[in-house]
Scaffold this motif. Sequence first.
Motif, PDB file in Angstrom:
ATOM      1  N   GLY A   6       1.431  66.556  52.242  1.00 32.97           N
ATOM      2  CA  GLY A   6       2.075  67.096  53.434  1.00 32.97           C
ATOM      3  C   GLY A   6       1.298  66.841  54.724  1.00 32.97           C
ATOM      4  N   GLU A   7       0.116  66.242  54.625  1.00 29.90           N
ATOM      5  CA  GLU A   7      -0.681  65.945  55.812  1.00 29.90           C
ATOM      6  C   GLU A   7      -0.236  64.624  56.421  1.00 29.90           C
ATOM      7  N   ARG A   8      -0.265  64.568  57.722  1.00 33.94           N
ATOM      8  CA  ARG A   8       0.042  63.333  58.431  1.00 33.94           C
ATOM      9  C   ARG A   8      -1.190  62.921  59.226  1.00 33.94           C
ATOM     10  N   VAL A   9      -1.319  61.649  59.481  1.00 32.28           N
ATOM     11  CA  VAL A   9      -2.418  61.177  60.306  1.00 32.28           C
ATOM     12  C   VAL A   9      -2.111  61.563  61.744  1.00 32.28           C
ATOM     13  N   ALA A  10      -2.955  62.428  62.312  1.00 34.90           N
ATOM     14  CA  ALA A  10      -2.731  62.904  63.671  1.00 34.90           C
ATOM     15  C   ALA A  10      -3.311  61.930  64.700  1.00 34.90           C
ATOM     16  N   ARG A  11      -4.447  61.332  64.363  1.00 30.76           N
ATOM     17  CA  ARG A  11      -5.059  60.356  65.253  1.00 30.76           C
ATOM     18  C   ARG A  11      -6.068  59.537  64.449  1.00 30.76           C
ATOM     19  N   ARG A  12      -6.410  58.411  65.000  1.00 38.58           N
ATOM     20  CA  ARG A  12      -7.417  57.546  64.391  1.00 38.58           C
ATOM     21  C   ARG A  12      -8.523  57.359  65.414  1.00 38.58           C
ATOM     22  N   SER A  13      -9.758  57.386  64.951  1.00 43.97           N
ATOM     23  CA  SER A  13     -10.893  57.236  65.859  1.00 43.97           C
ATOM     24  C   SER A  13     -11.919  56.298  65.253  1.00 43.97           C
ATOM     25  N   LEU A  14     -12.621  55.605  66.118  1.00 46.18           N
ATOM     26  CA  LEU A  14     -13.745  54.774  65.722  1.00 46.18           C
ATOM     27  C   LEU A  14     -14.952  55.306  66.472  1.00 46.18           C
ATOM     28  N   TRP A  15     -15.995  55.674  65.744  1.00 47.67           N
ATOM     29  CA  TRP A  15     -17.207  56.198  66.360  1.00 47.67           C
ATOM     30  C   TRP A  15     -18.314  55.169  66.217  1.00 47.67           C
ATOM     31  N   LEU A  16     -18.820  54.670  67.349  1.00 50.44           N
ATOM     32  CA  LEU A  16     -19.956  53.760  67.389  1.00 50.44           C
ATOM     33  C   LEU A  16     -21.072  54.478  68.125  1.00 50.44           C
ATOM     34  N   SER A  17     -22.260  54.484  67.550  1.00 51.52           N
ATOM     35  CA  SER A  17     -23.354  55.197  68.197  1.00 51.52           C
ATOM     36  C   SER A  17     -24.682  54.578  67.808  1.00 51.52           C
ATOM     37  N   GLY A  18     -25.680  54.903  68.600  1.00 49.41           N
ATOM     38  CA  GLY A  18     -27.039  54.487  68.302  1.00 49.41           C
ATOM     39  C   GLY A  18     -27.748  55.559  67.508  1.00 49.41           C
ATOM     40  N   ASP A  19     -28.876  55.191  66.987  1.00 47.51           N
ATOM     41  CA  ASP A  19     -29.710  56.098  66.218  1.00 47.51           C
ATOM     42  C   ASP A  19     -30.019  57.360  67.030  1.00 47.51           C
ATOM     43  N   GLY A  20     -29.837  58.521  66.420  1.00 50.71           N
ATOM     44  CA  GLY A  20     -30.167  59.794  67.066  1.00 50.71           C
ATOM     45  C   GLY A  20     -29.041  60.433  67.851  1.00 50.71           C
ATOM     46  N   GLU A  86     -25.156  63.986  63.082  1.00 48.30           N
ATOM     47  CA  GLU A  86     -26.215  63.183  63.707  1.00 48.30           C
ATOM     48  C   GLU A  86     -26.157  61.772  63.138  1.00 48.30           C
ATOM     49  N   SER A  87     -26.171  60.782  64.023  1.00 50.33           N
ATOM     50  CA  SER A  87     -26.160  59.376  63.606  1.00 50.33           C
ATOM     51  C   SER A  87     -27.569  58.928  63.268  1.00 50.33           C
ATOM     52  N   VAL A  88     -27.669  58.190  62.179  1.00 49.46           N
ATOM     53  CA  VAL A  88     -28.934  57.582  61.774  1.00 49.46           C
ATOM     54  C   VAL A  88     -28.631  56.096  61.637  1.00 49.46           C
ATOM     55  N   GLY A  89     -29.083  55.318  62.603  1.00 47.36           N
ATOM     56  CA  GLY A  89     -28.739  53.904  62.638  1.00 47.36           C
ATOM     57  C   GLY A  89     -29.326  53.114  61.479  1.00 47.36           C
ATOM     58  N   ASP A  90     -28.736  51.973  61.225  1.00 49.15           N
ATOM     59  CA  ASP A  90     -29.238  51.046  60.217  1.00 49.15           C
ATOM     60  C   ASP A  90     -30.656  50.617  60.607  1.00 49.15           C
ATOM     61  N   ALA A  91     -31.527  50.425  59.627  1.00 51.39           N
ATOM     62  CA  ALA A  91     -32.929  50.093  59.894  1.00 51.39           C
ATOM     63  C   ALA A  91     -33.084  48.791  60.690  1.00 51.39           C
ATOM     64  N   ARG A  92     -32.159  47.852  60.517  1.00 53.12           N
ATOM     65  CA  ARG A  92     -32.270  46.564  61.217  1.00 53.12           C
ATOM     66  C   ARG A  92     -31.798  46.641  62.653  1.00 53.12           C
ATOM     67  N   ASP A  93     -30.648  47.266  62.904  1.00 52.03           N
ATOM     68  CA  ASP A  93     -30.084  47.223  64.251  1.00 52.03           C
ATOM     69  C   ASP A  93     -29.893  48.590  64.907  1.00 52.03           C
ATOM     70  N   ARG A  94     -30.245  49.666  64.210  1.00 53.96           N
ATOM     71  CA  ARG A  94     -30.185  51.027  64.755  1.00 53.96           C
ATOM     72  C   ARG A  94     -28.776  51.436  65.182  1.00 53.96           C
ATOM     73  N   LEU A  95     -27.752  50.865  64.555  1.00 58.29           N
ATOM     74  CA  LEU A  95     -26.361  51.121  64.895  1.00 58.29           C
ATOM     75  C   LEU A  95     -25.684  51.926  63.790  1.00 58.29           C
ATOM     76  N   CYS A  96     -24.764  52.787  64.188  1.00 60.09           N
ATOM     77  CA  CYS A  96     -24.008  53.610  63.246  1.00 60.09           C
ATOM     78  C   CYS A  96     -22.522  53.466  63.587  1.00 60.09           C
ATOM     79  N   ALA A  97     -21.683  53.263  62.577  1.00 60.06           N
ATOM     80  CA  ALA A  97     -20.249  53.108  62.797  1.00 60.06           C
ATOM     81  C   ALA A  97     -19.480  53.854  61.716  1.00 60.06           C
ATOM     82  N   SER A  98     -18.453  54.586  62.143  1.00 61.07           N
ATOM     83  CA  SER A  98     -17.590  55.295  61.189  1.00 61.07           C
ATOM     84  C   SER A  98     -16.194  55.424  61.777  1.00 61.07           C
ATOM     85  N   VAL A  99     -15.231  55.645  60.896  1.00 60.75           N
ATOM     86  CA  VAL A  99     -13.844  55.884  61.299  1.00 60.75           C
ATOM     87  C   VAL A  99     -13.408  57.191  60.705  1.00 60.75           C
TER      88      VAL A  99
END
Length: 99
Positions: A6-20, A86-99
């Motif tokens: 019964g749930e519908r997708v209300a919105r979609r988001s992409l979160w890009l962030s740096g370490d910390g 809290e974002s914890v970036g990848d050790a190589r590029d310090r980037l965090c990404a999630s949807v």
Amino acid sequence: HPLLRGERVARRSLWLSGDGARSPLHYDLPMVLLCQLHGRKRVTLYSPRYHDLMRPQCSTWPALTAQERIAGDALLMPSGWWHEVESVGDARDRLCASV
């Protein structure tokens, strides 16, 4: 899955962030399905039974759980559950990404 029936997708988001990067204590009304794509996120969840007592920046309530999500993980956060992230970036590029 019964939780999603019964749930519908209300919105979609992409979160890009740096370490910390941090998302302060808050709750969402539609449930949130967090899918970690790159890097890691530390997610702390608080029970909605504290809803009337919680305020942003509050740190006096016991966390129900604190979890670290890595690339490929998903976490379903029910509507109304307080959480901070809290974002914890990848050790190589310090980037965090999630949807």
